[in-house]
Design a protein around this motif. Structure first.
Motif, PDB file in Angstrom:
ATOM      1  N   LEU A 148      60.014  52.773  80.326  1.00 16.17           N
ATOM      2  CA  LEU A 148      60.550  52.602  81.676  1.00 16.17           C
ATOM      3  C   LEU A 148      60.809  51.164  82.079  1.00 16.17           C
ATOM      4  O   LEU A 148      61.334  50.922  83.174  1.00 16.17           O
ATOM      5  CB  LEU A 148      59.564  53.220  82.683  1.00 16.17           C
ATOM      6  N   THR A 149      60.456  50.220  81.255  1.00 12.27           N
ATOM      7  CA  THR A 149      60.483  48.776  81.478  1.00 12.27           C
ATOM      8  C   THR A 149      59.282  48.344  82.314  1.00 12.27           C
ATOM      9  O   THR A 149      58.757  49.110  83.132  1.00 12.27           O
ATOM     10  CB  THR A 149      61.764  48.255  82.167  1.00 12.27           C
ATOM     11  N   ARG A 150      58.875  47.111  82.113  1.00 15.27           N
ATOM     12  CA  ARG A 150      57.760  46.567  82.882  1.00 15.27           C
ATOM     13  C   ARG A 150      58.094  46.489  84.363  1.00 15.27           C
ATOM     14  O   ARG A 150      57.231  46.684  85.216  1.00 15.27           O
ATOM     15  CB  ARG A 150      57.413  45.166  82.362  1.00 15.27           C
ATOM     16  N   ARG A 151      59.326  46.210  84.652  1.00 17.84           N
ATOM     17  CA  ARG A 151      59.729  46.029  86.043  1.00 17.84           C
ATOM     18  C   ARG A 151      59.660  47.338  86.828  1.00 17.84           C
ATOM     19  O   ARG A 151      59.303  47.357  88.009  1.00 17.84           O
ATOM     20  CB  ARG A 151      61.155  45.456  86.092  1.00 17.84           C
TER      21      ARG A 151
ATOM     22  N   MET B 295      51.752  46.372  84.516  1.00 14.03           N
ATOM     23  CA  MET B 295      50.539  47.061  84.957  1.00 14.03           C
ATOM     24  C   MET B 295      49.975  46.452  86.239  1.00 14.03           C
ATOM     25  O   MET B 295      49.010  46.997  86.800  1.00 14.03           O
ATOM     26  CB  MET B 295      49.499  47.030  83.839  1.00 14.03           C
ATOM     27  N   ALA B 296      50.561  45.358  86.682  1.00 15.56           N
ATOM     28  CA  ALA B 296      50.155  44.749  87.949  1.00 15.56           C
ATOM     29  C   ALA B 296      50.847  45.488  89.081  1.00 15.56           C
ATOM     30  O   ALA B 296      51.769  44.992  89.729  1.00 15.56           O
ATOM     31  CB  ALA B 296      50.512  43.261  87.959  1.00 15.56           C
ATOM     32  N   THR B 297      50.389  46.723  89.303  1.00 15.59           N
ATOM     33  CA  THR B 297      51.024  47.604  90.279  1.00 15.59           C
ATOM     34  C   THR B 297      49.951  48.436  90.963  1.00 15.59           C
ATOM     35  O   THR B 297      48.907  48.735  90.363  1.00 15.59           O
ATOM     36  CB  THR B 297      52.063  48.509  89.575  1.00 15.59           C
ATOM     37  N   ALA B 298      50.186  48.788  92.212  1.00 18.12           N
ATOM     38  CA  ALA B 298      49.191  49.520  92.996  1.00 18.12           C
ATOM     39  C   ALA B 298      48.784  50.810  92.296  1.00 18.12           C
ATOM     40  O   ALA B 298      49.634  51.595  91.864  1.00 18.12           O
ATOM     41  CB  ALA B 298      49.753  49.833  94.382  1.00 18.12           C
ATOM     42  N   GLY B 299      47.489  51.036  92.175  1.00 13.79           N
ATOM     43  CA  GLY B 299      46.969  52.246  91.563  1.00 13.79           C
ATOM     44  C   GLY B 299      46.567  52.096  90.116  1.00 13.79           C
ATOM     45  O   GLY B 299      45.844  52.939  89.571  1.00 13.79           O
ATOM     46  N   SER B 300      47.022  51.027  89.460  1.00 12.72           N
ATOM     47  CA  SER B 300      46.676  50.821  88.061  1.00 12.72           C
ATOM     48  C   SER B 300      45.161  50.741  87.873  1.00 12.72           C
ATOM     49  O   SER B 300      44.603  51.304  86.921  1.00 12.72           O
ATOM     50  CB  SER B 300      47.350  49.542  87.550  1.00 12.72           C
ATOM     51  N   GLY B 301      44.480  50.051  88.778  1.00 11.80           N
ATOM     52  CA  GLY B 301      43.032  49.929  88.672  1.00 11.80           C
ATOM     53  C   GLY B 301      42.317  51.255  88.856  1.00 11.80           C
ATOM     54  O   GLY B 301      41.242  51.478  88.284  1.00 11.80           O
ATOM     55  N   ASP B 302      42.890  52.170  89.658  1.00 12.92           N
ATOM     56  CA  ASP B 302      42.289  53.488  89.837  1.00 12.92           C
ATOM     57  C   ASP B 302      42.341  54.289  88.535  1.00 12.92           C
ATOM     58  O   ASP B 302      41.397  55.014  88.201  1.00 12.92           O
ATOM     59  CB  ASP B 302      43.022  54.247  90.947  1.00 12.92           C
TER      60      ASP B 302
ATOM     61  N   ARG C 290      35.075  48.831  76.978  1.00 15.33           N
ATOM     62  CA  ARG C 290      36.040  48.414  75.956  1.00 15.33           C
ATOM     63  C   ARG C 290      37.057  49.508  75.667  1.00 15.33           C
ATOM     64  O   ARG C 290      38.266  49.251  75.606  1.00 15.33           O
ATOM     65  CB  ARG C 290      35.312  48.044  74.662  1.00 15.33           C
ATOM     66  N   VAL C 291      36.574  50.734  75.477  1.00 14.98           N
ATOM     67  CA  VAL C 291      37.483  51.830  75.148  1.00 14.98           C
ATOM     68  C   VAL C 291      38.420  52.115  76.321  1.00 14.98           C
ATOM     69  O   VAL C 291      39.633  52.278  76.158  1.00 14.98           O
ATOM     70  CB  VAL C 291      36.695  53.095  74.761  1.00 14.98           C
ATOM     71  N   GLY C 292      37.861  52.162  77.528  1.00 15.73           N
ATOM     72  CA  GLY C 292      38.679  52.450  78.693  1.00 15.73           C
ATOM     73  C   GLY C 292      39.757  51.414  78.939  1.00 15.73           C
ATOM     74  O   GLY C 292      40.916  51.757  79.200  1.00 15.73           O
ATOM     75  N   THR C 293      39.390  50.134  78.855  1.00 12.21           N
ATOM     76  CA  THR C 293      40.382  49.084  79.094  1.00 12.21           C
ATOM     77  C   THR C 293      41.446  49.058  77.998  1.00 12.21           C
ATOM     78  O   THR C 293      42.629  48.817  78.275  1.00 12.21           O
ATOM     79  CB  THR C 293      39.718  47.704  79.215  1.00 12.21           C
ATOM     80  N   TYR C 294      41.042  49.323  76.758  1.00  9.21           N
ATOM     81  CA  TYR C 294      42.027  49.300  75.673  1.00  9.21           C
ATOM     82  C   TYR C 294      43.035  50.438  75.833  1.00  9.21           C
ATOM     83  O   TYR C 294      44.258  50.226  75.726  1.00  9.21           O
ATOM     84  CB  TYR C 294      41.341  49.386  74.309  1.00  9.21           C
ATOM     85  N   ILE C 295      42.533  51.637  76.086  1.00  8.62           N
ATOM     86  CA  ILE C 295      43.443  52.782  76.240  1.00  8.62           C
ATOM     87  C   ILE C 295      44.340  52.585  77.458  1.00  8.62           C
ATOM     88  O   ILE C 295      45.539  52.910  77.432  1.00  8.62           O
ATOM     89  CB  ILE C 295      42.635  54.088  76.325  1.00  8.62           C
ATOM     90  N   HIS C 296      43.786  52.038  78.510  1.00 10.35           N
ATOM     91  CA  HIS C 296      44.577  51.710  79.704  1.00 10.35           C
ATOM     92  C   HIS C 296      45.713  50.751  79.332  1.00 10.35           C
ATOM     93  O   HIS C 296      46.877  50.954  79.709  1.00 10.35           O
ATOM     94  CB  HIS C 296      43.635  51.082  80.735  1.00 10.35           C
ATOM     95  N   GLY C 297      45.394  49.708  78.564  1.00 10.88           N
ATOM     96  CA  GLY C 297      46.411  48.749  78.141  1.00 10.88           C
ATOM     97  C   GLY C 297      47.438  49.363  77.214  1.00 10.88           C
ATOM     98  O   GLY C 297      48.640  49.086  77.325  1.00 10.88           O
ATOM     99  N   LEU C 298      46.972  50.204  76.276  1.00  7.57           N
ATOM    100  CA  LEU C 298      47.893  50.847  75.342  1.00  7.57           C
ATOM    101  C   LEU C 298      48.831  51.797  76.089  1.00  7.57           C
ATOM    102  O   LEU C 298      50.042  51.842  75.806  1.00  7.57           O
ATOM    103  CB  LEU C 298      47.101  51.595  74.272  1.00  7.57           C
ATOM    104  N   ALA C 299      48.297  52.538  77.048  1.00  9.92           N
ATOM    105  CA  ALA C 299      49.153  53.406  77.858  1.00  9.92           C
ATOM    106  C   ALA C 299      50.166  52.580  78.644  1.00  9.92           C
ATOM    107  O   ALA C 299      51.328  52.988  78.814  1.00  9.92           O
ATOM    108  CB  ALA C 299      48.291  54.244  78.801  1.00  9.92           C
ATOM    109  N   GLY C 300      49.748  51.413  79.120  1.00  8.62           N
ATOM    110  CA  GLY C 300      50.674  50.522  79.814  1.00  8.62           C
ATOM    111  C   GLY C 300      51.789  50.031  78.920  1.00  8.62           C
ATOM    112  O   GLY C 300      52.947  49.901  79.356  1.00  8.62           O
ATOM    113  N   GLU C 301      51.464  49.739  77.658  1.00  5.44           N
ATOM    114  CA  GLU C 301      52.507  49.325  76.708  1.00  5.44           C
ATOM    115  C   GLU C 301      53.497  50.457  76.451  1.00  5.44           C
ATOM    116  O   GLU C 301      54.714  50.247  76.391  1.00  5.44           O
ATOM    117  CB  GLU C 301      51.864  48.881  75.388  1.00  5.44           C
TER     118      GLU C 301
END
Length: 544
Positions: free
Chosen positions: A489-492, A444-451, A472-483
């Motif tokens: 697609l792999t983290r890389r 998730m350390a990729t350009a646009g993730s914060g947007d 809390r809800v926004g950051t959690y869902i963001h993290g879950l979507a990242g997982e």
């Protein structure tokens, strides 16, 4: 759910045993039994037979003795390797050492030889470690890790040996575990790297700490469980319309950064909100309109030849802000001096709940005594460490080192709910318990993730959640979507739009959680309930 520092764990144990008279032997029995349960689950899954238990001299070692005893009762081949002289074993650990039947369990001293095991139980060191492991303990950790690389599964008792329970640091060698069974509550160091990776899957086991003791020990930190986040999702009346579900304005974009406007607008709508307006410089409207067809794009006056926001847009922006439920400012704005001035003046006047991100935050650098106190609207700021350093005028190294201890003070100083982005992300508000978001990954350390995150939080603000809950809800869902994206697609290889595309699956996960905990009675008639409370986090709860 509560997260403890090591001194709080010791206090909870002491109060439970000394003040409320629950014998330490009972707590150790339950702890070791839960370790045995996890080891048994692994052994059944891999059809294994052999367990080796590495035991130190403290209570951690005592838990290992209990686990060894129960695994032998379940019919497994068990070997205990001692990293201490028997005469140095004291208290409840000694009681359980004396219960070991050496006719059925191999008991030997550590000799630095390689081992043959299907499962290794790491019962060497507890949460109170300071500094690097030394001598035979360090050698034993090396043996465990070599066996792990060769295919053995590792179950750590309370925390992987060598990991600091407060900081997650591993000053020397540390055990790399597949599972960690921790007792009572999760420990802070299990959410901080490298401790988080070394912990593996986390099992939080209820060993019966007295509720009165819990009430006497303050709660400094909590982590968000998936059930808590699901309960915070806004209600959706069946006869609702787009106005019912919230309208938002996102002030974003400049030449070369239209993607920020597109992704924040789309993620706003993916939150379940009803209508999104994206205010962008006039010459960029066609680009944003083409790539975010569900977003209403508002053309704004722009700095000539620079294609960025200007102070001449203030009147229109303030008018549009009055007609929505929440606002975001910052994604892809750029740092032209007119844009920065527009941001500062806009923030001094806006009254709707607002998310301030990226270049919105950069416009506030050096303004801690000027513009920031003038922001009276309920707000969420979402800085990474560098942005927070500029806001607070504190070196980034100091921010990184002290973010858990000082985040609430920083939130108060900035008059905001503060989302400090990272792995883990933390959410702080002066009136709330600091929350650790235990989900997300380095992909998730990729350009646009914060947007994408900005759009989600703004969407939940528009749907009526208060800033702390929206964060809390926004950051959690963001993290879950990242997982979810990383599994596909792999983290890389994953990028920000992959996180955006995974939001529906994250929502589906939250909306379809099992209602009931799973009740389990193991082969030795030990009754407990189990439920998954996050990605890689399970709770075991005793049944009275």
């Amino acid at each position: 759910m509560r997260v403890c520092k090591t001194e709080q764990v010791r206090l909870l144990d002491r109060l439970t045993i000394e003040k409320y008279k629950i014998p330490g032997e009972i707590l150790m029995e339950r702890a070791g039994r839960f370790v045995a349960i996890v080891a048994d689950m692994v052994l059944k899954e891999i059809e294994g037979r052999k367990t080796v238990v590495f035991v130190g001299k403290g209570n951690n070692g005592g838990d290992g003795f209990v686990a060894a005893r129960y695994l032998q009762k379940l019919g497994y081949d068990v070997e205990i390797i001692l990293l201490t002289e028997p005469e140095k074993i004291k208290g409840d650990a000694l009681l359980n050492y004396e219960k070991i039947d050496t006719d059925k369990i191999i008991l030997r001293k550590f000799d630095n030889s390689e081992i043959d095991a299907d499962v290794i139980i790491d019962a060497l060191l507890g949460t109170g470690i300071s500094g690097a492991p030394r001598g035979d303990i360090a050698k034993a950790i090396d043996v465990i890790n070599r066996s792990h690389k060769n295919g053995a599964y590792v179950v750590s008792v309370d925390i992987p040996s060598g990991v600091n329970g407060d900081t997650g640091a591993a000053d020397g060698v540390a055990v790399s575990a597949d599972f960690t069974v921790t007792f009572g509550f999760a420990k802070v160091g299990q959410f901080l790297h490298p401790g988080r990776d070394l912990t593996g899957s986390l099992v939080i086991a209820d060993i019966g700490l007295d509720n009165r003791a819990k009430s006497e020990v303050p709660i400094d930190y909590e982590f968000a469980t998936i059930q808590e986040i699901a309960e915070l999702l806004p209600e959706r009346p069946p006869d609702g319309h787009k106005g019912t579900f919230g309208k938002g304005l996102i002030i974003a974009g400049s030449a070369g950064m239209t993607g920020a406007a597109v992704m924040s607008g789309l993620s706003f709508l993916r939150s379940g909100a009803g209508l999104c307006y994206s205010a962008v410089p006039r010459s960029l409207v066609d680009i944003v309109d083409t790539n975010a067809i569900e977003v209403v794009v508002l053309p704004m006056p722009e700095v000539r030849k620079k294609r960025c926001h200007t102070t001449r847009a203030l009147g229109e922006l303030q008018k549009h802000a009055r007609d929505v439920d929440a606002v975001a400012i910052g994604p892809g704005l750029g740092t032209h001096f007119e844009t920065r001035e527009m941001v500062r003046r806009f923030l001094s006047k806006v009254q709707k709940p607002i998310v301030i991100d990226a270049d919105g935050l950069n416009a506030l650098a050096g303004e801690i005594d000027d513009t920031i106190p003038k922001i009276t609207a309920p707000s969420v700021m979402t800085p990474h460490l560098g942005e927070l350093s500029r806001l607070l005028e504190i070196p980034i190294e100091q921010i990184a080192k002290n973010k858990l201890e000082n985040a609430k003070d920083w939130a108060k100083l900035l008059f905001t709910t503060l989302v400090i982005k990272g792995n883990p992300t933390i959410v702080a508000d002066e009136n709330e318990i600091l929350h650790i978001i235990p989900i997300g990954n380095d992909g998730m350390a990729t350009a646009g993730s914060g947007d994408v995150l900005t759009g989600l939080i703004t969407g939940f603000l528009a749907q009526g959640l208060k800033p702390f809950d929206a964060a809390r809800v926004g950051t959690y869902i963001h993290g879950l979507a990242g997982e979810i994206a990383s599994q596909r697609l792999t983290r890389r290889a994953m990028i920000a739009t992959d996180i955006l595309d995974a939001i529906p699956d994250a929502m589906m996960t939250l909306e379809n959680l099992p209602n009931e905990k799973i009740q389990i009675v193991d082969e030795l008639n030990f009754k407990y309930r189990a439920r998954n409370i996050g990605v890689g986090i399970t709770e075991f709860k005793l049944i009275d």
